[in-house]
Motif scaffolding. Structure first.
Motif, PDB file in Angstrom:
ATOM      1  N   ILE A 125       0.819  -1.213   0.000  1.00  0.00           N
ATOM      2  CA  ILE A 125       0.000   0.000   0.000  1.00  0.00           C
ATOM      3  C   ILE A 125       0.857   1.269   0.000  1.00  0.00           C
ATOM      4  N   ASP A 126       2.146   1.134   0.316  1.00  0.00           N
ATOM      5  CA  ASP A 126       3.020   2.303   0.293  1.00  0.00           C
ATOM      6  C   ASP A 126       4.459   1.841   0.158  1.00  0.00           C
ATOM      7  N   ARG A 171       5.327  -3.046   8.351  1.00  0.00           N
ATOM      8  CA  ARG A 171       6.357  -2.173   7.778  1.00  0.00           C
ATOM      9  C   ARG A 171       7.606  -3.011   7.567  1.00  0.00           C
ATOM     10  N   LEU A 172       8.024  -3.093   6.349  1.00  0.00           N
ATOM     11  CA  LEU A 172       9.195  -3.875   5.974  1.00  0.00           C
ATOM     12  C   LEU A 172      10.331  -2.907   5.682  1.00  0.00           C
ATOM     13  N   LEU A 173      11.367  -2.916   6.531  1.00  0.00           N
ATOM     14  CA  LEU A 173      12.533  -2.069   6.313  1.00  0.00           C
ATOM     15  C   LEU A 173      13.538  -2.854   5.495  1.00  0.00           C
ATOM     16  N   VAL A 174      13.851  -2.351   4.324  1.00  0.00           N
ATOM     17  CA  VAL A 174      14.727  -3.060   3.396  1.00  0.00           C
ATOM     18  C   VAL A 174      16.168  -2.903   3.843  1.00  0.00           C
ATOM     19  N   VAL A 175      16.900  -3.992   3.816  1.00  0.00           N
ATOM     20  CA  VAL A 175      18.298  -3.989   4.236  1.00  0.00           C
ATOM     21  C   VAL A 175      19.145  -3.334   3.154  1.00  0.00           C
ATOM     22  N   GLU A 227      14.759   2.235   3.139  1.00  0.00           N
ATOM     23  CA  GLU A 227      13.747   1.977   2.127  1.00  0.00           C
ATOM     24  C   GLU A 227      12.649   1.171   2.826  1.00  0.00           C
ATOM     25  N   THR A 228      11.433   1.662   2.772  1.00  0.00           N
ATOM     26  CA  THR A 228      10.345   1.089   3.564  1.00  0.00           C
ATOM     27  C   THR A 228       9.191   0.681   2.657  1.00  0.00           C
ATOM     28  N   ILE A 229       8.670  -0.505   2.918  1.00  0.00           N
ATOM     29  CA  ILE A 229       7.513  -1.024   2.188  1.00  0.00           C
ATOM     30  C   ILE A 229       6.419  -1.298   3.216  1.00  0.00           C
ATOM     31  N   VAL A 230       5.221  -0.809   2.964  1.00  0.00           N
ATOM     32  CA  VAL A 230       4.097  -1.037   3.864  1.00  0.00           C
ATOM     33  C   VAL A 230       3.169  -2.046   3.196  1.00  0.00           C
ATOM     34  N   ILE A 231       2.907  -3.140   3.904  1.00  0.00           N
ATOM     35  CA  ILE A 231       2.077  -4.232   3.389  1.00  0.00           C
ATOM     36  C   ILE A 231       0.826  -4.343   4.256  1.00  0.00           C
ATOM     37  N   LYS A 232      -0.322  -4.436   3.618  1.00  0.00           N
ATOM     38  CA  LYS A 232      -1.602  -4.602   4.326  1.00  0.00           C
ATOM     39  C   LYS A 232      -2.140  -5.988   4.003  1.00  0.00           C
ATOM     40  N   LYS A 270      17.488  -4.157  -4.946  1.00  0.00           N
ATOM     41  CA  LYS A 270      16.803  -4.489  -6.205  1.00  0.00           C
ATOM     42  C   LYS A 270      15.366  -4.940  -5.948  1.00  0.00           C
ATOM     43  N   ASP A 271      15.117  -5.550  -4.794  1.00  0.00           N
ATOM     44  CA  ASP A 271      13.756  -5.963  -4.456  1.00  0.00           C
ATOM     45  C   ASP A 271      12.884  -4.750  -4.182  1.00  0.00           C
ATOM     46  N   PHE A 272      13.445  -3.753  -3.519  1.00  0.00           N
ATOM     47  CA  PHE A 272      12.705  -2.515  -3.265  1.00  0.00           C
ATOM     48  C   PHE A 272      12.347  -1.845  -4.584  1.00  0.00           C
ATOM     49  N   GLU A 273      13.274  -1.815  -5.523  1.00  0.00           N
ATOM     50  CA  GLU A 273      13.018  -1.190  -6.826  1.00  0.00           C
ATOM     51  C   GLU A 273      11.985  -1.984  -7.628  1.00  0.00           C
ATOM     52  N   PHE A 274      11.979  -3.301  -7.486  1.00  0.00           N
ATOM     53  CA  PHE A 274      11.057  -4.154  -8.238  1.00  0.00           C
ATOM     54  C   PHE A 274       9.609  -3.998  -7.772  1.00  0.00           C
ATOM     55  N   LEU A 275       9.420  -3.835  -6.454  1.00  0.00           N
ATOM     56  CA  LEU A 275       8.065  -3.767  -5.897  1.00  0.00           C
ATOM     57  C   LEU A 275       7.358  -2.468  -6.273  1.00  0.00           C
ATOM     58  N   ASN A 276       6.053  -2.592  -6.494  1.00  0.00           N
ATOM     59  CA  ASN A 276       5.215  -1.440  -6.821  1.00  0.00           C
ATOM     60  C   ASN A 276       3.979  -1.437  -5.930  1.00  0.00           C
ATOM     61  N   ILE A 277       3.376  -0.284  -5.806  1.00  0.00           N
ATOM     62  CA  ILE A 277       2.114  -0.166  -5.069  1.00  0.00           C
ATOM     63  C   ILE A 277       1.086  -1.077  -5.754  1.00  0.00           C
TER      64      ILE A 277
END
Length: 122
Positions: free
Chosen positions: A49-50, A73-77, A61-66, A83-90
Protein backbone atom coordinates in the motif's frame (compact mmCIF):
# COMPACT_ATOMS: atom_id res chain seq x y z
CA UNK A 1 36.85 37.03 26.84
CA UNK A 2 34.16 37.07 29.44
CA UNK A 3 31.58 34.25 29.57
CA UNK A 4 28.15 35.43 30.53
CA UNK A 5 26.06 33.60 33.09
CA UNK A 6 23.04 33.20 30.77
CA UNK A 7 25.14 31.58 28.01
CA UNK A 8 26.37 28.88 30.42
CA UNK A 9 22.79 28.20 31.52
CA UNK A 10 21.66 28.01 27.89
CA UNK A 11 24.44 25.54 27.03
CA UNK A 12 23.50 23.31 29.98
CA UNK A 13 19.84 23.32 28.93
CA UNK A 14 20.79 22.38 25.34
CA UNK A 15 23.01 19.52 26.55
CA UNK A 16 20.16 18.25 28.72
CA UNK A 17 17.66 18.36 25.83
CA UNK A 18 20.04 16.56 23.45
CA UNK A 19 20.69 13.87 26.07
CA UNK A 20 16.94 13.29 26.55
CA UNK A 21 16.34 13.06 22.79
CA UNK A 22 19.18 10.56 22.29
CA UNK A 23 18.11 8.38 25.21
CA UNK A 24 14.44 8.17 24.19
CA UNK A 25 14.84 7.85 20.42
CA UNK A 26 14.30 4.12 19.72
CA UNK A 27 13.22 4.17 16.08
CA UNK A 28 15.64 1.57 14.74
CA UNK A 29 17.24 0.24 17.87
CA UNK A 30 16.94 -3.35 16.68
CA UNK A 31 15.86 -4.30 13.16
CA UNK A 32 15.09 -7.88 14.26
CA UNK A 33 12.71 -6.67 16.95
CA UNK A 34 10.95 -4.45 14.40
CA UNK A 35 10.39 -7.43 12.07
CA UNK A 36 9.56 -10.08 14.69
CA UNK A 37 5.78 -10.04 14.17
CA UNK A 38 6.24 -10.09 10.40
CA UNK A 39 8.52 -13.14 10.71
CA UNK A 40 6.01 -15.20 12.70
CA UNK A 41 2.87 -14.18 10.78
CA UNK A 42 1.86 -15.60 7.43
CA UNK A 43 0.68 -13.23 4.73
CA UNK A 44 -1.91 -14.71 2.38
CA UNK A 45 -3.48 -11.73 0.63
CA UNK A 46 -1.02 -8.93 1.29
CA UNK A 47 -0.98 -5.80 -0.83
CA UNK A 48 1.77 -3.21 -1.05
CA UNK A 49 0.00 0.00 0.00
CA UNK A 50 3.02 2.30 0.29
CA UNK A 51 6.68 2.40 -0.66
CA UNK A 52 9.02 5.21 0.37
CA UNK A 53 12.42 6.18 1.70
CA UNK A 54 12.09 7.11 5.37
CA UNK A 55 14.57 9.97 5.62
CA UNK A 56 13.75 10.55 9.28
CA UNK A 57 14.68 6.93 10.07
CA UNK A 58 18.22 6.57 8.69
CA UNK A 59 16.90 6.68 5.10
CA UNK A 60 15.57 3.13 5.24
CA UNK A 61 13.75 1.98 2.13
CA UNK A 62 10.35 1.09 3.56
CA UNK A 63 7.51 -1.02 2.19
CA UNK A 64 4.10 -1.04 3.86
CA UNK A 65 2.08 -4.23 3.39
CA UNK A 66 -1.60 -4.60 4.33
CA UNK A 67 -3.06 -8.06 4.89
CA UNK A 68 -6.64 -7.98 6.15
CA UNK A 69 -6.69 -5.85 9.29
CA UNK A 70 -2.90 -6.06 9.84
CA UNK A 71 -0.31 -3.66 8.48
CA UNK A 72 3.39 -4.49 8.32
CA UNK A 73 6.36 -2.17 7.78
CA UNK A 74 9.19 -3.88 5.97
CA UNK A 75 12.53 -2.07 6.31
CA UNK A 76 14.73 -3.06 3.40
CA UNK A 77 18.30 -3.99 4.24
CA UNK A 78 20.72 -1.61 2.50
CA UNK A 79 22.93 -3.18 -0.19
CA UNK A 80 21.20 -6.56 0.12
CA UNK A 81 17.58 -6.01 -0.93
CA UNK A 82 17.85 -2.80 -2.96
CA UNK A 83 16.80 -4.49 -6.21
CA UNK A 84 13.76 -5.96 -4.46
CA UNK A 85 12.70 -2.51 -3.27
CA UNK A 86 13.02 -1.19 -6.83
CA UNK A 87 11.06 -4.15 -8.24
CA UNK A 88 8.06 -3.77 -5.90
CA UNK A 89 5.22 -1.44 -6.82
CA UNK A 90 2.11 -0.17 -5.07
CA UNK A 91 -0.78 -2.69 -5.40
CA UNK A 92 1.55 -5.67 -5.87
CA UNK A 93 0.27 -8.85 -4.20
CA UNK A 94 2.51 -10.32 -1.49
CA UNK A 95 2.47 -13.77 0.10
CA UNK A 96 4.68 -15.20 2.86
CA UNK A 97 4.66 -18.34 5.00
CA UNK A 98 5.03 -18.06 8.76
CA UNK A 99 8.48 -18.38 10.36
CA UNK A 100 10.34 -17.04 7.33
CA UNK A 101 11.42 -13.90 5.52
CA UNK A 102 10.72 -15.40 2.06
CA UNK A 103 8.22 -13.36 0.05
CA UNK A 104 6.41 -14.09 -3.22
CA UNK A 105 5.28 -11.11 -5.29
CA UNK A 106 2.42 -11.49 -7.78
CA UNK A 107 2.88 -15.28 -7.66
CA UNK A 108 6.04 -15.03 -9.76
CA UNK A 109 8.88 -12.98 -8.24
CA UNK A 110 10.48 -14.27 -5.03
CA UNK A 111 12.89 -12.63 -2.63
CA UNK A 112 14.19 -13.10 0.89
CA UNK A 113 14.62 -10.27 3.38
CA UNK A 114 18.33 -10.51 4.12
CA UNK A 115 18.49 -9.95 7.86
CA UNK A 116 20.02 -12.44 10.23
CA UNK A 117 17.66 -12.87 13.17
CA UNK A 118 17.41 -15.77 15.55
CA UNK A 119 13.88 -16.05 16.88
CA UNK A 120 12.62 -18.68 19.27
CA UNK A 121 9.82 -20.45 17.44
CA UNK A 122 6.62 -20.19 19.43
Amino acid sequence: MKIRYWSVILMLIMIFIITIVVLFNKRTSNICELHKELYFDSIKNGVVIDKFIDYSNHSFETIVIKDGDKTYRLLVVPDKNDKDFEFLNINDRIQKHSNSFNFTVNKSYQFELMIDCEFDII
